[in-house]
Motif scaffolding. Structure first.
Motif, PDB file in Angstrom:
ATOM      1  N   GLY B 268       0.851  -1.183   0.000  1.00  0.00           N
ATOM      2  CA  GLY B 268       0.000   0.000   0.000  1.00  0.00           C
ATOM      3  C   GLY B 268       0.882   1.227   0.000  1.00  0.00           C
ATOM      4  O   GLY B 268       1.819   1.331  -0.791  1.00  0.00           O
ATOM      5  N   PRO B 269       0.618   2.163   0.923  1.00  0.00           N
ATOM      6  CA  PRO B 269       1.418   3.387   0.948  1.00  0.00           C
ATOM      7  C   PRO B 269       2.742   3.209   1.686  1.00  0.00           C
ATOM      8  O   PRO B 269       3.544   4.123   1.755  1.00  0.00           O
ATOM      9  CB  PRO B 269       0.518   4.345   1.727  1.00  0.00           C
ATOM     10  N   PHE B 270       2.960   2.028   2.247  1.00  0.00           N
ATOM     11  CA  PHE B 270       4.085   1.780   3.142  1.00  0.00           C
ATOM     12  C   PHE B 270       5.267   1.223   2.365  1.00  0.00           C
ATOM     13  O   PHE B 270       5.169   0.173   1.734  1.00  0.00           O
ATOM     14  CB  PHE B 270       3.621   0.782   4.211  1.00  0.00           C
ATOM     15  N   SER B 271       6.372   1.955   2.394  1.00  0.00           N
ATOM     16  CA  SER B 271       7.559   1.475   1.702  1.00  0.00           C
ATOM     17  C   SER B 271       8.428   0.741   2.715  1.00  0.00           C
ATOM     18  O   SER B 271       8.904   1.337   3.686  1.00  0.00           O
ATOM     19  CB  SER B 271       8.310   2.664   1.110  1.00  0.00           C
ATOM     20  N   VAL B 272       8.600  -0.560   2.510  1.00  0.00           N
ATOM     21  CA  VAL B 272       9.291  -1.371   3.515  1.00  0.00           C
ATOM     22  C   VAL B 272      10.710  -0.871   3.756  1.00  0.00           C
ATOM     23  O   VAL B 272      11.190  -0.820   4.885  1.00  0.00           O
ATOM     24  CB  VAL B 272       9.298  -2.867   3.119  1.00  0.00           C
ATOM     25  N   CYS B 273      11.397  -0.446   2.707  1.00  0.00           N
ATOM     26  CA  CYS B 273      12.795  -0.049   2.901  1.00  0.00           C
ATOM     27  C   CYS B 273      12.915   1.286   3.623  1.00  0.00           C
ATOM     28  O   CYS B 273      13.872   1.528   4.323  1.00  0.00           O
ATOM     29  CB  CYS B 273      13.532  -0.015   1.572  1.00  0.00           C
ATOM     30  N   ARG B 274      11.927   2.152   3.428  1.00  0.00           N
ATOM     31  CA  ARG B 274      12.028   3.485   4.017  1.00  0.00           C
ATOM     32  C   ARG B 274      11.252   3.557   5.336  1.00  0.00           C
ATOM     33  O   ARG B 274      11.761   4.033   6.331  1.00  0.00           O
ATOM     34  CB  ARG B 274      11.476   4.501   3.023  1.00  0.00           C
ATOM     35  N   ASP B 275      10.027   3.050   5.327  1.00  0.00           N
ATOM     36  CA  ASP B 275       9.180   3.144   6.522  1.00  0.00           C
ATOM     37  C   ASP B 275       9.333   1.914   7.417  1.00  0.00           C
ATOM     38  O   ASP B 275       8.935   1.929   8.567  1.00  0.00           O
ATOM     39  CB  ASP B 275       7.712   3.287   6.118  1.00  0.00           C
ATOM     40  N   GLY B 276       9.861   0.832   6.854  1.00  0.00           N
ATOM     41  CA  GLY B 276      10.095  -0.402   7.589  1.00  0.00           C
ATOM     42  C   GLY B 276      11.569  -0.602   7.737  1.00  0.00           C
ATOM     43  O   GLY B 276      12.303   0.373   7.662  1.00  0.00           O
ATOM     44  N   PRO B 277      12.059  -1.814   7.838  1.00  0.00           N
ATOM     45  CA  PRO B 277      11.306  -3.079   7.793  1.00  0.00           C
ATOM     46  C   PRO B 277      10.613  -3.428   9.107  1.00  0.00           C
ATOM     47  O   PRO B 277       9.807  -4.335   9.133  1.00  0.00           O
ATOM     48  CB  PRO B 277      12.401  -4.113   7.489  1.00  0.00           C
ATOM     49  N   VAL B 278      10.926  -2.695  10.185  1.00  0.00           N
ATOM     50  CA  VAL B 278      10.352  -3.067  11.474  1.00  0.00           C
ATOM     51  C   VAL B 278       8.926  -2.544  11.576  1.00  0.00           C
ATOM     52  O   VAL B 278       8.678  -1.361  11.343  1.00  0.00           O
ATOM     53  CB  VAL B 278      11.219  -2.497  12.622  1.00  0.00           C
ATOM     54  N   VAL B 279       7.998  -3.417  11.892  1.00  0.00           N
ATOM     55  CA  VAL B 279       6.614  -3.003  12.091  1.00  0.00           C
ATOM     56  C   VAL B 279       6.045  -3.754  13.291  1.00  0.00           C
ATOM     57  O   VAL B 279       6.485  -4.863  13.595  1.00  0.00           O
ATOM     58  CB  VAL B 279       5.694  -3.346  10.891  1.00  0.00           C
ATOM     59  N   THR B 280       5.068  -3.155  13.923  1.00  0.00           N
ATOM     60  CA  THR B 280       4.358  -3.910  14.953  1.00  0.00           C
ATOM     61  C   THR B 280       3.217  -4.665  14.273  1.00  0.00           C
ATOM     62  O   THR B 280       2.793  -4.309  13.171  1.00  0.00           O
ATOM     63  CB  THR B 280       3.758  -2.990  16.033  1.00  0.00           C
ATOM     64  N   TRP B 281       2.761  -5.665  14.969  1.00  0.00           N
ATOM     65  CA  TRP B 281       1.629  -6.435  14.452  1.00  0.00           C
ATOM     66  C   TRP B 281       0.431  -5.498  14.268  1.00  0.00           C
ATOM     67  O   TRP B 281      -0.313  -5.594  13.304  1.00  0.00           O
ATOM     68  CB  TRP B 281       1.344  -7.560  15.450  1.00  0.00           C
ATOM     69  N   ALA B 282       0.302  -4.527  15.181  1.00  0.00           N
ATOM     70  CA  ALA B 282      -0.799  -3.573  15.085  1.00  0.00           C
ATOM     71  C   ALA B 282      -0.696  -2.769  13.790  1.00  0.00           C
ATOM     72  O   ALA B 282      -1.686  -2.562  13.081  1.00  0.00           O
ATOM     73  CB  ALA B 282      -0.789  -2.639  16.292  1.00  0.00           C
ATOM     74  N   GLU B 283       0.521  -2.328  13.462  1.00  0.00           N
ATOM     75  CA  GLU B 283       0.708  -1.563  12.226  1.00  0.00           C
ATOM     76  C   GLU B 283       0.420  -2.430  11.002  1.00  0.00           C
ATOM     77  O   GLU B 283      -0.155  -1.983  10.014  1.00  0.00           O
ATOM     78  CB  GLU B 283       2.140  -1.027  12.143  1.00  0.00           C
ATOM     79  N   LEU B 284       0.826  -3.664  11.110  1.00  0.00           N
ATOM     80  CA  LEU B 284       0.627  -4.593  10.002  1.00  0.00           C
ATOM     81  C   LEU B 284      -0.856  -4.777   9.711  1.00  0.00           C
ATOM     82  O   LEU B 284      -1.281  -4.883   8.557  1.00  0.00           O
ATOM     83  CB  LEU B 284       1.262  -5.936  10.389  1.00  0.00           C
ATOM     84  N   ASN B 285      -1.649  -4.786  10.776  1.00  0.00           N
ATOM     85  CA  ASN B 285      -3.087  -4.961  10.594  1.00  0.00           C
ATOM     86  C   ASN B 285      -3.727  -3.809   9.834  1.00  0.00           C
ATOM     87  O   ASN B 285      -4.801  -3.949   9.274  1.00  0.00           O
ATOM     88  CB  ASN B 285      -3.778  -5.123  11.960  1.00  0.00           C
ATOM     89  N   GLU B 286      -3.054  -2.663   9.849  1.00  0.00           N
ATOM     90  CA  GLU B 286      -3.579  -1.493   9.147  1.00  0.00           C
ATOM     91  C   GLU B 286      -3.229  -1.529   7.661  1.00  0.00           C
ATOM     92  O   GLU B 286      -3.776  -0.765   6.871  1.00  0.00           O
ATOM     93  CB  GLU B 286      -3.003  -0.200   9.749  1.00  0.00           C
ATOM     94  N   LEU B 287      -2.282  -2.364   7.299  1.00  0.00           N
ATOM     95  CA  LEU B 287      -1.811  -2.375   5.912  1.00  0.00           C
ATOM     96  C   LEU B 287      -2.576  -3.402   5.087  1.00  0.00           C
ATOM     97  O   LEU B 287      -3.057  -4.399   5.618  1.00  0.00           O
ATOM     98  CB  LEU B 287      -0.317  -2.726   5.865  1.00  0.00           C
ATOM     99  N   PRO B 288      -2.673  -3.152   3.775  1.00  0.00           N
ATOM    100  CA  PRO B 288      -3.282  -4.174   2.929  1.00  0.00           C
ATOM    101  C   PRO B 288      -2.467  -5.461   2.961  1.00  0.00           C
ATOM    102  O   PRO B 288      -1.257  -5.430   3.188  1.00  0.00           O
ATOM    103  CB  PRO B 288      -3.252  -3.545   1.530  1.00  0.00           C
ATOM    104  N   LYS B 289      -3.129  -6.561   2.748  1.00  0.00           N
ATOM    105  CA  LYS B 289      -2.439  -7.866   2.783  1.00  0.00           C
ATOM    106  C   LYS B 289      -1.657  -8.033   1.480  1.00  0.00           C
ATOM    107  O   LYS B 289      -2.125  -8.622   0.521  1.00  0.00           O
ATOM    108  CB  LYS B 289      -3.453  -9.006   2.907  1.00  0.00           C
ATOM    109  N   ASP B 290      -0.491  -7.455   1.475  1.00  0.00           N
ATOM    110  CA  ASP B 290       0.272  -7.415   0.228  1.00  0.00           C
ATOM    111  C   ASP B 290       1.746  -7.662   0.522  1.00  0.00           C
ATOM    112  O   ASP B 290       2.613  -7.003  -0.011  1.00  0.00           O
ATOM    113  CB  ASP B 290       0.069  -6.026  -0.419  1.00  0.00           C
ATOM    114  N   TYR B 291       2.004  -8.604   1.441  1.00  0.00           N
ATOM    115  CA  TYR B 291       3.394  -8.869   1.807  1.00  0.00           C
ATOM    116  C   TYR B 291       3.623 -10.363   1.924  1.00  0.00           C
ATOM    117  O   TYR B 291       2.682 -11.130   1.835  1.00  0.00           O
ATOM    118  CB  TYR B 291       3.752  -8.170   3.116  1.00  0.00           C
TER     119      TYR B 291
END
Ligand code: FAD
Ligand code: SF4
Ligand code: SF4
Ligand code: SF4
Ligand code: SF4
Lengths: 352, 291, 470
Positions: B268-291
């Motif tokens: 979605g709008p989340f760039s793993v290299c820039r905004d990640g790679p670390v995410v909480t499970w809570a943040e992950l739930n907000e993202l589209p299932k595209d990983y």
């Protein structure tokens, strides 16, 4: 800041010919029957018309299809690195349609945000955009349906507005002023009446575009319906090529590969597209976007959803190229409206 | 040309030399790298656990690996010059070429990239690190950081899971971790992956984790592994009563540029290299299932 | 992106330095020619030293990709050498290779590579003398040809005008008759679905631009009303059969006459069984490409072909079960004159003609995606160990891609022209395909519609012609 003149077609050509002195001028030319942006050697090669666009956008003059990001060679048991030289000659992109000029700004948002891209930044700084507003829409055009305009100024340093046989030349930025420091021979100052033509053009071109507008609130709907079954139906005939992405003025994805032999090589960046399966395929074999439907959805949503701020523009500038050139006849706007309709009617979670 | 000169080339790597390596398993190797040019080492800003780098094998290409050693603090007492460690599994073109290299050879490195684990926020809390296979590599930096200053944290459980005994990484170091007061290391292999004399657990990571019966209260779970493992682990975590903001993981989407431009790591709008790679499970739930 | 690749110094256009020596790459088989070369060495036969040898197990293992790679990397000439027919260590590797190289060679000639740079020879382990002779001949020949022309845009080249293509095309169908066909097609499709002769009908639905359609996969009878018929029905729907078969046991596909070759190709190549397919042939008004009738239609009657299971015409729908082996495509082609014209031009001009076109290639792979016969699960361009086709979107890699795509389809392609239609760069892929099918036909006979037949390039005859082989 703004100054505007009225020029005849001959005067415009003369000005263009003058630009060739000291600049690399890139303009639409016809090659084997295809209209394309290419560096021109003389002004008569350029095809500058009140309407009609090139087969693909001029983005390759800021974001080349392929380029070396750095070079290396193996010498004396170690590696020597070499930065590619940044382009030195000033570049003028001439006769860029309004949608394409906006497309360049969409590219800026990628390449100049966060960590800046050196080569892109250098090229961008060294480029002046002379856009040409449109007096008519092509069948595939839909800029006005996605929030852009046939007379849009975004991304233009100088704008040419067709006035029947003549042109109005408007200087919009400092860079533009550097290009048009003085009025040329026989140019007359544009009148208020000429100025009014801009709004008239916009209205008449908008009238030719029959598509209903894409609503900004739809972004939200699309995001909520990410897993909706409609995507599977809507894109089942996608063939999984990348015509859409490569002809698009705002698609900016790329790949990086080493091209090398036993002595030397380079890190080569090339265009890539989210419609290809390898784009997201992990080395482990896992692929988050396993089907072409999921990949096509990514392309559509990257244009029409996932905008950071509500006021951010759509990343589709409405040139319509991906619609007219898709081998399978997919239509990005129809897909968006059909998806939104299905998501609204069946609920965001309707199963695949 | 002010702009062009002001903007450095983000893609040109620094040269680093393979100082040493250790073969963890038949297809996993840990490298220790040193900057060829001391000046570059000086300019290198260090990293925080969870960040990653782009490693170049000239002629083959670039690969992303997690920075796997404890963070380098320029004025701290840990190391005088930055050494970079990474643990990689041989899976394809670049990793095979890298595996074929020997001590003293030169590769490229650029980074660090991405966000990092909020290690300092974990102070005083009990921690569970859960790594599946090569996923352990992404946890090692944080684990070592925590172990190095263990007194600032609560109890630490490290759950290292592998498909089989032969596939288990960091076997050489685990005894050392276990020796630290308040650190418990649990090793597990998938059913069928055990060999004679195996004294660790046998079972899938989520099940083994459930079996530990750790109280969710005041505990942070840091998990990294293949998508399918994380899927089942989250189900277990939910069942046991962990809330999504207690669980931290990393996303490992395919990426090329590392700086948010190339487009392929987007969720979605989340760039793993820039905004990640670390995410909480809570943040992950907000993202589209595209990983 | 050529700097890294091209290690050989290239001279400025036209001016060959006086002491210029060609770079020649020899691809040799391990069993015969390599041993032959070795023999030449041990018996101290003198021969020019410009040749770099690469050893392969067999000529059968050598792909045109390897020859292209040599040219990309700066070779001025290539020699391919292996065992004499009958002596192959792997029995028939060289016989299959012989056909492949015959065809490849004709294509290289067509795109402007002077054949003085491309040589083939049979050299046995005992023929040290022959190896020395071959190398001398090849060296002289490449020396004559001069440095390989650059892979680049022919700056300032004026272009050429190909002869106009003419033909009468299929009989015109006015709107009323098209309506009748459409109605019959919809009826046929819905019957197919209700009688469960197939689980899905692949056809055309109306598109969003004038004269545009898009493929539709119809599973419900009510949706059969969506089926379109007319001059906008361009796609070869054969490209969708494979994926439709993943979901349905039997698939019905709407087909124009020009689509059938590729569809029988799929059967011939074991991609699907005849009984999994129900072909609905429809009387065709020709398709439009740009402003006029598509080239392929100029010489086509548009009549549905007897290999179809159902035939839809203005009159109605009928079953058809004629013997497919009797069928052959009618292949006079409007393009042949253009091909002949191109072949009459000097090499340099042909090279410029094609370099300008290949240079435009975006590597969008639409040509591959649209082709029913490009069904490989992993295309050679998507393999990177080794990377045979350079990833950079530039003249050398583009040339390799455009050539290898055509070579992989030689003897299989029957000219549906989808690749050329979808190409956003208007590269005349159709000319290349047609050139290759003419060559295959000339050498090995017509490519027919018979699904039982073997493709020419996986087949061979001991007596295949080889007049070009040294
Ligand atoms: C944030 C992050 C951290 C990671 N940390 C680690 C770690 O610590 N340890 C570890 O072992 N791994 C780690 N990985 C995974 C690691 O990056 C990959 O396993 C590695 O890059 C594989 O590289 P390869 O070249 O050997 O694999 P390959 O499979 O050869 O190539 C990599 C990719 O290239 C693609 N490809 C295939 N053919 C072509 C072609 N013709 N042209 C272009 N591309 C092609 C494939 O789809 C594949 O995904 C991490 C990944 C991420 C995103
Ligand atoms: S939408 Fe069209 S152009 Fe885009 S990938 Fe699919 S088939 Fe190709
Ligand atoms: S998405 Fe399509 S219509 Fe929109 S800007 Fe890109 S090519 Fe043009
Ligand atoms: S190569 Fe082109 S013409 Fe031949 S079958 Fe494929 S798409 Fe049709
Ligand atoms: S369709 Fe045309 S531009 Fe695209 S890869 Fe094929 S030849 Fe190149």
């Amino acid at each position: 800041m703004e100054s505007s003149w009225k020029l005849t077609d001959t005067q415009l050509r003369k000005w263009l010919s003058g630009l060739l002195d000291g600049n690399s001028v890139v303009a639409p030319v016809e090659e084997d029957g295809v209209l394309l942006f290419r560096p021109i050697a003389s002004e008569d090669q350029a095809v500058v018309k009140p309407s009609g666009k090139t087969r693909w956008s001029p983005k390759e003059f800021l974001f080349p299809r392929s380029e070396a990001l750095y070079r290396y060679n193996f010498k004396g048991g170690t590696v020597q690195l070499e930065d590619p030289p940044v382009p030195e000659e000033h570049q003028v992109l001439f006769g860029v349609r309004s949608c394409d000029a906006s497309g360049l700004v969409r590219l800026d948002e990628i390449f100049l945000s966060g960590t800046k891209d050196r080569l892109y930044a250098a090229r961008r700084e060294n480029t002046t955009v002379v856009s040409a507003a449109c007096a008519a829409a092509d069948v595939e055009c839909f800029c006005t349906a996605v929030g852009y305009s046939p007379v849009g100024e975004e991304g233009s340093d100088v704008q040419l507005v067709p006035l029947g046989e003549d042109w109005m030349l408007r200087v919009l930025t400092d860079k533009g002023r550097d290009l048009v420091s003085d009025a040329g021979d026989g140019w007359t100052a544009a009148t208020a009446k000429d100025g009014k033509r801009i709004a008239e053009l916009e209205k008449s071109v908008a009238g030719q575009i029959e598509r209903s507008p894409v609503n900004r609130e739809w972004s939200q709907v699309l995001e909520e319906g990410f897993e909706h079954g409609a995507w599977d139906r809507l894109a089942q005939h996608c063939l999984g090529c990348s015509v859409c992405a490569y002809v698009c003025p705002s698609c900016s994805c790329f790949d990086m590969n080493h091209e090398a032999n036993a002595w030397c090589g380079e890190q080569c960046r090339s265009w890539d597209a989210c419609t290809f399966p390898l784009f997201t395929h992990h080395a482990s074999g896992h692929n988050p976007r396993e089907t072409k439907q999921e990949r096509y959805r990514q392309r559509v949503l990257h244009k029409f959803a996932f905008r950071e701020e509500d006021e951010d523009p759509f990343r589709c500038v409405g040139c319509g190229r991906c619609v007219s050139l898709c081998p399978a006849g997919l239509d990005i706007v129809n897909t968006v409206s059909a998806a939104v309709e299905a998501i609204r009617e069946e609920g965001a979670d309707a199963a695949r | 040309m002010p702009l062009a000169e002001a903007v450095p080339n983000p893609y040109q790597p620094s040269l680093v030399r393979i100082h040493d390596f250790l073969d963890e398993t038949p297809d996993v190797r840990t490298l220790r790298l040193q900057f060829v040019d001391d000046n570059e080492a000086g300019g290198f800003a260090g990293w925080e656990p969870g960040q990653f780098g782009q490693f170049t094998v000239f002629g083959a290409g670039e690969s992303v690996f997690a920075l796997a050693n404890a963070p380098w603090r320029p004025n701290g007492d840990r190391a005088s010059a930055p050494t970079i460690e990474c643990t990689f599994r041989m899976v394809g073109k670049v990793t095979s070429a890298l595996r074929a290299m020997s001590k003293g050879q030169v590769i490229g490195f650029r980074g660090p990239y991405g966000n990092h684990f909020p290690v300092d926020d974990w102070k005083g809390k009990d921690l569970v690190f859960i790594g599946g296979g090569i996923g352990m590599a992404a946890l090692r930096s944080a684990m070592l950081d925590v172990i190095n200053r263990k007194s600032e944290f609560g109890d630490v459980v490290i759950l290292n899971g592998a498909r089989s005994v032969g596939d288990m990484v960091y076997t050489d170091e685990m005894p050392g971790w276990q020796e630290v007061d308040g650190v418990e290391v649990v090793r597990t292999v998938d059913p069928g992956g055990e060999t004679e004399g195996w004294d660790g657990e046998v079972g899938l990571l989520p099940n083994v984790f459930e079996g530990l019966g750790l109280d969710p209260d005041g505990r942070i779970v840091i998990a990294c592994g293949p998508p399918i493992m994380l899927h089942y682990l989250f189900l277990s975590l939910g069942k046991v009563g962990y809330s999504p903001d207690q669980v931290v993981t990393t996303l490992e989407n395919k990426m090329k540029c590392g700086i948010g431009h190339c487009g392929r790591c987007y969720v979605g709008p989340f760039s793993v290299c820039r905004d990640g790679p670390v995410v909480t499970w809570a943040e992950l739930n907000e993202l589209p299932k595209d990983y | 992106m050529t700097e890294a690749n091209v290690t050989a110094a290239k001279s400025e256009a036209g001016a060959v330095p006086e002491n210029w020596k060609p770079h020649i790459v020899a691809l040799v088989c391990n069993w015969c020619s390599y041993a032959g070369a070795d023999m030449a060495g041990t018996t101290r036969r003198e021969y020019p030293a410009n040749v770099r040898m690469m050893r392969f197990p067999c000529t059968g293992r050598m792909s045109p990709l390897m020859i292209l790679r040599a040219f990309e990397q700066g070779a001025d000439g290539v020699l391919v050498s292996g065992c004499h027919p009958g002596d192959c260590h792997y029995v028939q590797g060289n016989l299959v290779a012989r056909r492949r190289f015959t065809i490849f060679r004709s294509l290289m000639d067509f795109i402007g590579v002077d054949l003085k740079r491309l040589h083939f020879a049979w050299v046995s382990a005992a023929e040290g003398h022959k190896w020395a002779k071959v190398v001398s001949e090849v060296t002289t020949s490449v020396q004559e040809a001069g440095p390989l022309p650059s892979f680049e845009h022919p700056e300032g080249w004026g272009g050429i005008d190909l002869p106009e293509m003419t033909g009468s095309g299929p009989q015109e169908l006015d709107e009323q008759r098209l309506d009748a066909i459409r109605a019959n097609l919809r009826k046929a499709a819905s019957e197919v679905l209700t009688t469960e002769r197939a689980g899905v009908v692949i056809g055309y639905g109306s598109g969003s631009l004038p004269d545009q359609t898009h493929p539709v996969l119809i599973t419900k009878t009510a949706e059969c009303e969506k089926l379109e018929w007319g001059q906008g029905c361009r796609n070869n729907l054969g490209a969708y059969v494979g994926s439709a078969l993943e979901k349905h046991e039997r698939v019905a596909v709407v087909a124009k006459t020009c689509d059938l070759g590729a569809i029988s190709g799929l059967i011939r190549e074991g991609q699907l069984r005849r009984d999994q397919l129900l072909v609905i042939g429809v009387q065709c008004p020709g398709v439009r490409d740009g402003s006029g009738l598509a080239t392929k239609c100029l010489s086509c009657s548009g009549d549905p072909h007897p290999i179809c299971d159902l035939v839809v015409t203005v009159e109605g729908v009928q079953e058809s079960c004629e013997d497919p082996s009797a069928a052959a495509l009618d292949t006079p082609d409007a393009r042949d004159e253009q091909i002949a014209y191109l072949e009459s031009l000097p090499h340099e001009e042909r090279w410029q003609y094609w370099q300008r076109q290949f240079g435009r290639c975006l590597r969008c792979y639409a040509c591959r995606a649209a082709c029913p016969l490009c069904y490989c699960s992993t295309c050679i361009t998507d393999k990177h160990r080794p990377q045979w086709v350079p990833t950079s979107i530039d003249h050398p890699g583009n040339s390799t891609w455009n050539i290898i795509r055509a070579v992989h389809l030689a003897g299989r392609c029957t000219g549906c022209d989808e690749c050329a239609r979808v190409c956003p760069a208007d590269i005349r892929l159709d000319l290349i395909n047609r050139k290759l099918s003419l060559e295959v036909e000339r050498q090995y006979g017509k490519i027919g519609l018979d699904p039982e037949e073997k493709s020419a390039l996986v087949d061979f005859r001991m007596e295949d012609s080889e007049e070009f082989i040294l």
